[in-house]
Design a protein around this motif. Structure first.
Motif, PDB file in Angstrom:
ATOM      1  N   ASP A  64       0.822  -1.213   0.000  1.00  0.00           N
ATOM      2  CA  ASP A  64       0.000   0.000   0.000  1.00  0.00           C
ATOM      3  C   ASP A  64       0.854   1.259   0.000  1.00  0.00           C
ATOM      4  OD1 ASP A  64       1.005  -0.345   2.542  1.00  0.00           O
ATOM      5  OD2 ASP A  64      -0.885   0.087   3.575  1.00  0.00           O
ATOM      6  N   ALA A  66       1.616   3.162  -2.411  1.00  0.00           N
ATOM      7  CA  ALA A  66       0.980   4.209  -3.223  1.00  0.00           C
ATOM      8  C   ALA A  66      -0.101   4.911  -2.413  1.00  0.00           C
ATOM      9  CB  ALA A  66       0.395   3.605  -4.490  1.00  0.00           C
ATOM     10  N   LEU A  67      -0.911   4.146  -1.689  1.00  0.00           N
ATOM     11  CA  LEU A  67      -1.947   4.749  -0.851  1.00  0.00           C
ATOM     12  C   LEU A  67      -1.322   5.610   0.240  1.00  0.00           C
ATOM     13  CD1 LEU A  67      -4.874   5.059   0.078  1.00  0.00           C
ATOM     14  CD2 LEU A  67      -4.637   2.887   1.302  1.00  0.00           C
ATOM     15  N   ALA A  70      -0.210   8.844  -1.335  1.00  0.00           N
ATOM     16  CA  ALA A  70      -1.345   9.716  -1.646  1.00  0.00           C
ATOM     17  C   ALA A  70      -1.914  10.345  -0.378  1.00  0.00           C
ATOM     18  CB  ALA A  70      -2.421   8.915  -2.378  1.00  0.00           C
ATOM     19  N   VAL A 148      -3.818   3.382  -6.656  1.00  0.00           N
ATOM     20  CA  VAL A 148      -4.697   3.968  -5.639  1.00  0.00           C
ATOM     21  C   VAL A 148      -6.145   4.064  -6.099  1.00  0.00           C
ATOM     22  CG1 VAL A 148      -2.803   5.325  -4.696  1.00  0.00           C
ATOM     23  CG2 VAL A 148      -4.314   6.375  -6.369  1.00  0.00           C
ATOM     24  N   ARG A 149      -6.439   3.624  -7.313  1.00  0.00           N
ATOM     25  CA  ARG A 149      -7.768   3.878  -7.880  1.00  0.00           C
ATOM     26  C   ARG A 149      -8.901   3.300  -7.038  1.00  0.00           C
ATOM     27  NH1 ARG A 149      -8.310   0.798 -13.503  1.00  0.00           N
ATOM     28  NH2 ARG A 149      -6.634   2.241 -13.977  1.00  0.00           N
ATOM     29  N   HIS A 151      -9.059   3.297  -3.894  1.00  0.00           N
ATOM     30  CA  HIS A 151      -9.180   4.035  -2.634  1.00  0.00           C
ATOM     31  C   HIS A 151      -9.187   5.543  -2.856  1.00  0.00           C
ATOM     32  CE1 HIS A 151      -8.370   0.285  -0.485  1.00  0.00           C
ATOM     33  NE2 HIS A 151      -7.416   0.078  -1.363  1.00  0.00           N
ATOM     34  N   ALA A 152      -9.364   5.984  -4.082  1.00  0.00           N
ATOM     35  CA  ALA A 152      -9.264   7.416  -4.343  1.00  0.00           C
ATOM     36  C   ALA A 152     -10.182   7.806  -5.488  1.00  0.00           C
ATOM     37  CB  ALA A 152      -7.818   7.782  -4.676  1.00  0.00           C
ATOM     38  N   VAL A 177      -8.879  11.117  -1.347  1.00  0.00           N
ATOM     39  CA  VAL A 177      -8.347   9.801  -1.027  1.00  0.00           C
ATOM     40  C   VAL A 177      -8.923   9.361   0.309  1.00  0.00           C
ATOM     41  CG1 VAL A 177      -6.269  10.851  -0.020  1.00  0.00           C
ATOM     42  CG2 VAL A 177      -6.244   8.438  -0.643  1.00  0.00           C
ATOM     43  N   PRO A 179      -8.756   5.915   2.686  1.00  0.00           N
ATOM     44  CA  PRO A 179      -8.155   4.573   2.827  1.00  0.00           C
ATOM     45  C   PRO A 179      -9.182   3.465   2.983  1.00  0.00           C
ATOM     46  CG  PRO A 179      -7.787   5.913   4.787  1.00  0.00           C
ATOM     47  CD  PRO A 179      -8.324   6.838   3.743  1.00  0.00           C
ATOM     48  N   THR A 418      -0.304  -3.051  -9.537  1.00  0.00           N
ATOM     49  CA  THR A 418      -0.849  -3.598  -8.289  1.00  0.00           C
ATOM     50  C   THR A 418      -0.233  -4.958  -7.984  1.00  0.00           C
ATOM     51  OG1 THR A 418      -2.922  -2.462  -8.754  1.00  0.00           O
ATOM     52  CG2 THR A 418      -2.973  -4.170  -7.080  1.00  0.00           C
TER      53      THR A 418
END
Length: 952
Positions: A64, A66-67, A70, A148-149, A151-152, A177, A179, A418
């Motif tokens: 995670d 990337a998350l 972001a 992140v798509r 979760h965002a 964003v 989570p 991913t």
């Protein structure tokens, strides 16, 4: 994951503010951004003026990252805006920032006593995205946006022209964003391959309800393997009176111990003070009081199913709570359903464990088909290829299959980011010894032996191999080990330093493996990238090219055309320009392309040779001759034999050009019917091939010569001797044995040995089918038709000719297919089906025919006419013998251009039949037919003429 954030308009601020005030503002800006980054597990790599560069995934990658990046960017931006509001009211200055985030491979340099340094194009991309972002904007590169798509909320912006980038760069603006946000699961696709696991969960819950006791079930599996999907399907089937509570553990965040419990009680009206404090994020009582409150809640809500997801990230305190509930909850039907990855430590005694492995191939193929049917954006692709590729490469992982299809539908990267993040994070959990073994194994290939790893490692890999087996990253196979997932091997390989891979590939090519060519190629490519000035690079390049060309030649020899082309073309591009080997290499690539029916690409191979050998007269001549060979059947003009011969006379030592010229000459003579001249040309070419020591050209000419003796004036006995010699030569090479066996079969049939001919064809067909030699298998079918016809089995012969013609047309060989269609029509006539034969003749394509086809068409038309059969579309009966004789005269005139004795015999024998039907003396034509057959040694047709002449 690389993040850049910078203040907008810092120069203007410096002009307007006192340096001390500016420093205090910047320090607050730095503190806010640094805090957001560190709280999310990032590392501040450096400060560049007012810009901050941070990285996520260093020193260990997390799925995670990337998350996290972001979230850090969004929090930092919010902090900047809050700071702006605060100072704007007091000093009249506004602050803003812009941010860029990019995902990709980087080189991390970390030494004791020094800060971490990150190098790579991903750093440049993140910096350029930050520069391109507007005030208050966060721009994500393509890889980061994909990660992140779920979760965002993002908006794609027009492709950006970034400094230093050749092509426009796709980017997305981060709008929001969250989570805990995830795309809703529609579960429109049925549960596939997990029916047994679903039944086990259902039976366990029934037991819990029946016995009114607490039980723990643990569903284990790798990321994406289908744990959540199985649980949703189980929950969907629960009785209506069962309460379901769900909580998820987080991989980051302060105070995350009881987050799953907080998630569960948020929608509930709880009156317990401990739970209210927990839900309100107030100061909470001790762990014992919380455990008591949770147990009481579960008892009050029973019957209840409690789902604890991602339990591998749970703090020990939460795991203790699960154990206490399992032990102390008595008399209440509670099912604690723990969902985790394999790294979850076993803690609960008596827990029922369901470990989900990869879906079997049949289930994966069904799943991929269902996924494709549900996605409109992949319907335009070659679905068969897409299905097979995704089903095989996803390694039984449903999420990986879904992500691959998603990427294919959007035209994205070959391996979805991913998947890279998920597998990369798992690999970073390994110890150093396990990682070192895995890196060397990945360089060896999908399968490897302990000895190969030991040779690269210089130490005993057994302890680390044992750990990797327990981690299920590898498994035992006969003779060694293999990666359990091909994608794991790809990720490990891509994350290994290129310099190390180059050295290991070079060592492997030195004798540890039979796949030397591919290891040399990889070593050559990687050395060129990281050590372009390496003095050993030229020698390494030569070895790589030579090995690839050798392996490609072997593949071409066994008619494995896809492998041959891949190897030969890689060898061509590896071989330095200006090398004479490009000439023979171009001819082989051109041959292989033509065998696949790819004429334009066969010509392109010659163009490429002229680019690699510019101004080389021998290469130009060889390519010119090969072009004539390729265009012989498709061009209306006559081949330039005289012009080419004049050019060759100036260079009598150019054996390759002479060899190919004699092959062209033979094809021209065959087309014109001069089979004896063609045979002489092939023998001349054979001398040139032997002078070069070129086994490929020699075998090619020997096969051509062998096939030609079926039709040329060479007697049957001599042809059978040639076939016998070649069968000895090619005894261990079934691909080359097939045409020899086919020739032998027809010659045996001409001699009258029909059973032996059938046996030879049976063996040839077996080889062709087993080796998947498509054109060779068609040839076997064609010659079976000829043998059936010689034996008088005209119905079977017609079926064989029709089958072979259909296959040839499908393969793009229209001219020989048209000839076989005429053969089939002739066999229909010999069955007494003159009307059907006439219809087939009427439907034959217009235009120039091969000589053999024209002769068959004329004699068949003459026979139909003489038989007085109504022609299609005509009302009058056509039976005039004069018209039949006129057609035969045209055929006899054409016979002067061919020395094929059996073809001459067939036409003359038909002329004798028509003469007898017309009341004329058939003896002259019959005797001429017999003499032609006899000159070939074709005993079976001779006997047929004798028996016919003996009829009253």
């Amino acid at each position: 994951m690389v993040l850049f954030i910078d203040i907008v308009g810092s120069t203007e601020l410096a002009e307007r503010l006192d340096p001390e005030l500016l420093l205090r503002i910047l320090e607050r800006y730095y503190d806010a951004c640094r805090g957001a980054i560190l709280d999310r597990g990032g590392v501040v790599e450096k400060y560049i003026g007012d810009a901050i560069m941070a990285v996520f995934g260093v020193p260990a990658a997390r799925e995670d990252d990337a998350l996290r990046a972001a979230l850090a960017a969004a929090e930092a931006m919010d902090s900047v805006h809050r700071l702006s509001e605060e100072i704007g009211a007091s000093i009249g200055v506004r602050l803003d920032a812009h941010c860029g985030i990019a995902y990709g491979a980087v080189m991390v340099v970390s030494e004791p006593g020094s800060d971490v340094r990150v190098v790579g194009d991903t750093v440049n991309t993140a910096a350029r995205l930050q520069s391109a972002a507007g005030d208050g904007e966060i721009l994500l590169g393509e890889g980061a946006a994909r990660l992140v798509r779920r979760h965002a909320v993002t908006d794609e912006v027009p492709p950006l022209r970034l400094k230093g980038k050749r092509d426009p760069v796709r980017a997305w603006r981060l709008v929001a964003v969250e989570p805990d946000r995830d795309q809703p699961e529609s579960d429109a696709i049925p549960l596939i391959g997990r029916e047994t696991d679903l039944d086990r969960l259902t039976l366990l819950h029934e037991q819990v309800a029946r016995e009114r006791r607490c039980r723990v079930a643990t569903v284990l599996g790798a990321p994406g393997i289908g744990k959540s999907r199985l649980v949703r399907e189980f929950l969907r089937g629960l009785p209506a009176q069962v309460t379901v509570l769900t909580g998820r553990c987080s991989s980051y965040g302060i105070g995350a111990t009881y987050r799953p419990i907080t998630e569960m009680i948020e929608p509930l009206d709880v009156d317990d003070p401990a739970l209210r404090a927990l839900a309100g994020r107030q100061e909470t009582p001790g762990t014992a009081e919380i455990a008591r409150a949770v147990r009481a809640l579960f008892e009050r809500l029973a019957p209840v199913v409690v789902v604890l997801d991602n339990l591998q990230w749970a703090e020990p305190t939460l795991l203790d709570l699960v154990e206490e509930c399992a032990r102390d909850l008595t008399g209440a039907p509670v099912l604690l359903l723990c969902v985790a990855r394999p790294e979850l430590p076993a803690r609960c005694d008596g827990s029922t464990t369901l470990e989900l492995g990869p879906l079997p191939p049949a289930a994966m193929e069904r799943l991929v088909a269902e996924l494709c049917a549900a996605r409109a954006d992949v319907t335009a692709h070659d679905l068969d290829t897409l299905h097979g590729g995704v089903a095989a490469r996803a390694d039984g992982n449903p999420l990986f299959a879904e992500l691959m299809l998603e990427t294919a539908g959007e035209g994205g990267a070959d391996l979805p980011p991913t998947i890279q993040a998920l597998l990369g994070a798992r690999l970073d959990l390994l110890g150093r010894a396990e990682r070192e073994v895995l890196e060397r194994a990945a360089t060896i290939g999908q399968t490897f032996t302990a000895g190969q790893v030991r040779a690269l490692l210089g130490d005993d890999p057994a302890p680390a191999v044992g750990d990797l087996l327990r981690e299920r990253l590898i498994r035992r196979v006969p003779g060694g080990f293999e990666f359990t997932q091909t994608l794991t091997r790809e990720i490990v390989y891509s994350l290994t330093r290129k310099e190390s891979r180059a050295d290991w590939h070079r060592a492997l090519a030195g004798g540890l493996t039979q796949e030397a060519g591919m290891h040399l190629l990889a070593a050559c490519r990687l050395t060129r990238e990281v050590r372009p000035g390496d003095p050993l690079l030229p020698e390494l390049t030569d070895r790589a090219a030579a090995s690839l060309i050798r392996d490609g030649g072997q593949a071409l020899h066994r008619k494995d055309l896809p492998a041959a082309l891949a190897l030969l073309e890689q060898g061509r591009e590896t071989l330095p320009p200006g090398r004479d080997e490009h000439r023979s290499l171009a001819v082989r690539i051109s041959d292989a392309r033509m065998l696949r029916g790819e004429a334009p690409r066969a010509l392109s191979a010659l163009d490429r040779a002229e680019e690699l050998l510019p101004g080389d007269p021998r290469n130009a001549l060889t390519c010119a001759i090969q072009r004539e060979i390729l265009t012989l059947r498709s061009s209306a003009r006559a081949p330039l034999l005289v012009e080419l011969r004049e050019r060759l006379d100036h260079d009598p030592g150019d054996d390759l050009s002479w060899c190919r010229f004699h092959q062209l000459e033979a094809l021209v003579r065959i087309e014109a019917g001069g089979l004896g001249a063609a045979e002489r040309a092939l023998r001349d070419g054979l001398e040139r091939a032997r002078a070069m020591g070129d086994r490929y050209e020699e075998d090619r000419l020997l096969i051509g010569l062998c096939e030609l003796v079926q039709w040329s004036p060479t007697p049957v006995a001599e042809g059978l001797e040639i076939a016998r010699e070649l069968m000895e030569r090619f005894a261990g090479d079934r691909a080359l044995l097939v045409p020899v066996l086919v020739t032998r079969a027809r010659l045996l049939a001409l001699r009258g040995s029909l059973d032996a001919a059938e046996e030879a064809l049976r063996v040839a067909d077996g080889h062709a089918q087993e080796l998947r030699l498509g054109l060779a298998a068609i040839t076997v079918t064609q010659v079976r038709g000829l043998v059936e016809a010689l034996g008088g089995r005209h119905e079977q012969a017609e079926l064989r000719f029709t089958e072979a013609a259909r296959a040839l047309r499908a393969a793009g060989h229209a001219a020989p297919a048209a000839t076989l269609e005429l053969y089939a029509a002739r066999e229909a006539f010999h069955q007494g089906e003159a009307r059907r034969a006439a219809a087939a003749l009427e439907q034959a394509p217009e235009g120039p025919r091969q000589l053999r086809a024209e002769l068959v068409a004329l004699t068949l038309e003459a026979a139909i006419t003489a038989a007085g059969t109504p022609r299609t579309g005509e009302d009058a009966i056509v039976g005039r013998t004069e018209e039949a004789r006129r057609l035969l005269d045209r055929a006899v005139d054409l016979l002067a251009s061919t020395d094929d004795p059996c073809l001459r015999g067939d036409v003359l024998f038909e002329a004798a039949r028509i003469d007898r039907a017309a009341g004329r003396d058939p003896s002259p034509a019959a005797h001429a037919a017999r003499a032609a057959y006899l000159s070939k040694g074709a005993a079976l047709p001779v006997r047929a003429v004798d028996e016919w002449m003996g009829e009253p």
